[in-house]
Design a protein around this motif. Structure first.
Motif, short mmCIF file in Angstrom:
data_model
loop_
_atom_site.label_atom_id
_atom_site.label_comp_id
_atom_site.label_asym_id
_atom_site.label_seq_id
_atom_site.Cartn_x
_atom_site.Cartn_y
_atom_site.Cartn_z
N ASP A 56 19.46 2.50 60.11
CA ASP A 56 20.23 1.57 59.27
C ASP A 56 19.81 0.13 59.54
O ASP A 56 19.51 -0.65 58.62
N ALA A 57 19.73 -0.25 60.81
CA ALA A 57 19.32 -1.61 61.16
C ALA A 57 17.89 -1.88 60.73
O ALA A 57 17.56 -2.96 60.23
N GLY A 63 13.80 -3.30 54.64
CA GLY A 63 13.98 -2.94 53.23
C GLY A 63 14.13 -1.46 52.97
O GLY A 63 14.60 -1.05 51.91
N LEU A 64 13.75 -0.60 53.92
CA LEU A 64 13.91 0.85 53.79
C LEU A 64 13.81 1.46 55.18
O LEU A 64 12.92 1.12 55.95
N GLY A 65 14.74 2.38 55.49
CA GLY A 65 14.72 3.06 56.77
C GLY A 65 14.82 4.56 56.58
O GLY A 65 15.21 5.04 55.51
N ALA A 66 14.45 5.31 57.62
CA ALA A 66 14.50 6.77 57.52
C ALA A 66 14.91 7.37 58.86
O ALA A 66 14.56 6.85 59.92
N PRO A 91 19.54 0.93 52.13
CA PRO A 91 18.65 2.00 51.65
C PRO A 91 18.11 2.84 52.80
O PRO A 91 17.17 2.45 53.49
N LEU A 92 18.72 3.99 53.02
CA LEU A 92 18.42 4.86 54.15
C LEU A 92 18.05 6.25 53.63
O LEU A 92 18.77 6.83 52.84
N VAL A 93 16.91 6.77 54.10
CA VAL A 93 16.48 8.12 53.73
C VAL A 93 16.82 9.07 54.87
O VAL A 93 16.34 8.89 55.99
N VAL A 94 17.64 10.07 54.58
CA VAL A 94 18.01 11.09 55.56
C VAL A 94 17.16 12.32 55.30
O VAL A 94 17.20 12.90 54.20
N ILE A 95 16.39 12.72 56.30
CA ILE A 95 15.52 13.90 56.18
C ILE A 95 16.03 14.95 57.15
O ILE A 95 16.14 14.69 58.36
N SER A 96 16.34 16.13 56.64
CA SER A 96 16.86 17.19 57.50
C SER A 96 16.03 18.45 57.36
O SER A 96 15.70 18.88 56.25
N GLY A 97 15.68 19.03 58.50
CA GLY A 97 15.13 20.37 58.47
C GLY A 97 16.22 21.36 58.10
O GLY A 97 17.40 21.02 58.08
N TYR A 153 16.59 1.92 44.14
CA TYR A 153 17.26 1.33 42.98
C TYR A 153 18.69 0.93 43.32
O TYR A 153 19.13 -0.18 43.03
N TYR A 154 19.41 1.82 43.97
CA TYR A 154 20.82 1.58 44.26
C TYR A 154 21.06 0.94 45.63
O TYR A 154 22.18 0.52 45.93
N LYS A 155 20.02 0.89 46.47
CA LYS A 155 20.14 0.35 47.83
C LYS A 155 21.23 1.09 48.61
O LYS A 155 22.08 0.49 49.28
N ARG A 156 21.17 2.40 48.55
CA ARG A 156 22.13 3.24 49.27
C ARG A 156 21.41 4.49 49.78
O ARG A 156 20.29 4.81 49.35
#
Length: 416
Positions: A56-57, A63-66, A91-97, A153-156
């Motif tokens: 998040d930080a 501009g984008l985190g994962a 804008p956070l990308v959550v990747i889950s196995g 686009y939504y910054k979420r």
């Protein structure tokens, strides 16, 4: 051949992600092995919640985190961080196995799960703007692109779930664009709505004798800081920021007067904002904490309130109107006002006196933050935790290219 996992990490790298935070677990080990073969660095954390806070930080600054986590115990542990990112437009990308698709179809009871293999996806659907479980390698690339586009686009936050058996499967690359490109677009604007919003706003601002700008967090999220600087140069208006919008420009700027947080603000800032004959509020989340636990006194009859999607002037709504387009319209039509009529007291005046150590006296909260104020330099990152710390940092001045990070809306203790 490009596999599903390779495609995902290639896309993230092309969007500027150089670090992904996470915690290893058996459902995500294969995915992390692929990640470790890419230029992106995997930063392992002690638990998923901390990994989520770190990502998040990172997103607030870059501009984008994962964040990459295992299924069930990992995903559920991460939830609070994702909710905070959603609330504060990060804008956070959550990747889950995830378990192998064939095992899921057999309804076997697997460790780390409740037996309900749709539960994690269902929860993530509630706290993200897009959530997808990749089930077919032939569709994965398009699904990844659509999900990442929604995040930007939504910054979420968004959520991408990858079963073990899809990690190394070859994916079908999109036909509409080469894999190295990724077209981004700003929120849409209806030209007629924009024209009317600008006309009404300019009329109010040109008639005002003591207008002021109140800037919020969306300048950071949508990377609109340069437009804000242009607006200040064009108009000459004084500027205050909300707590969540802190550091959207250098707080050493001669037109910056301080942070406005209702009755929690410095007296001079509170007085200047609340006695203005027009407040141009741009990109702010009007939450209880941003408004000083609702002690803010902003007269709606004198308020122009614009955010990323709409403009509200008095009781008139104009939408869809993108914040960047609205600011461009103001810059094109507003005239500069004389500085002596605007009552601008630069916040940087507090640094005009030299800090003198007093080793014989007890250390107080006030002296501590006074010392920090004289310590900060260009390019620092200041992180404040929820509670006394974030309130006390309100009047710390952020120099050029200094980022202030704090959950001023969601306020999760331990975030820092």
């Amino acid at each position: 051949m490009t596999t599903v996992s390779e495609y995902l990490f290639h896309r993230l790298e092309s969007l500027g992600v150089q670090h992904i935070f996470g915690v290893p677990g058996d459902y995500v080990l294969d995915l992390m092995d692929v990640l470790n073969q890419t230029p992106i660095n995997l930063i392992c954390n002690c638990n998923e919640l901390n990994a989520g806070y770190a990502a998040d930080a990172y997103a607030r600054v870059r501009g984008l985190g994962a964040v990459c986590i295992t299924y069930g115990v990992g995903g559920f542990s991460l939830v609070n961080a994702v909710v905070g990112a959603y609330a504060e437009r990060v804008p956070l990308v959550v990747i889950s196995g995830a378990p192998n698709s064939s095992v899921r179809k057999g309804n076997l009871l697997l460790h780390h799960t409740t037996g309900d293999y749709n539960l994690q996806l269902a929860i993530m659907e509630k706290i993200t703007v897009a959530a997808v479980n990749l089930t077919k390698a032939s569709q994965a690339a398009n699904q990844i692109d659509q999900t990442l586009a929604a995040c930007l686009y939504y910054k979420r936050p968004v959520y991408i779930e990858i079963p073990l058996d899809l990690v190394h499967q070859a994916c079908t690359l999109p036909e509409t664009q080469p894999p190295s490109s990724f077209k981004l677009k700003n929120p849409e604007t209806l030209p007629e709505a924009l024209e009317e919003a600008v006309e009404e706003a300019v009329d109010l601002l040109e008639k005002a004798q003591r207008p002021v700008i109140l800037a919020g967090v969306e300048f950071n999220r949508f990377r609109l800081q340069n437009k804000l600087l242009q607006l200040l140069e064009t108009t000459g208006y004084p500027l205050a920021t909300t707590m969540l919008g802190k550091s959207c420009i250098s707080e050493m700027h001669p037109q910056f007067i301080g942070n406005y947080v209702g009755a929690l603000s410095r007296d001079d800032v509170c007085q200047r904002i609340e006695t203005a004959d027009c407040v141009l509020c741009l990109g702010a989340i009007m939450s209880d904490m941003n408004l000083g636990v609702y002690t803010a006194n902003l007269d709606e009859r004198k308020l122009i309130n614009a955010n990323s999607e709409k403009v509200k002037i008095k009781h008139h709504f104009y939408q869809p109107v993108y914040l960047g387009d609205f600011i461009d319209g103001l810059i094109a039509k507003l005239q500069k006002k004389e500085a002596e009529t605007l009552e601008i007291t630069p916040a940087s005046d507090v640094l005009s006196t030299t800090f003198i150590p007093q080793p014989e006296n007890k250390l107080t909260n006030r002296r501590f933050y006074e010392r920090i104020n004289h310590f900060l330099e260009d390019g620092f990152i200041v992180i404040a935790d929820t509670g006394d710390a974030i309130i006390s940092t309100m009047d710390l001045l952020m120099p050029q290219e200094t980022d202030f990070i704090g959950q001023a809306f969601y306020l999760s203790i331990g975030y820092s």
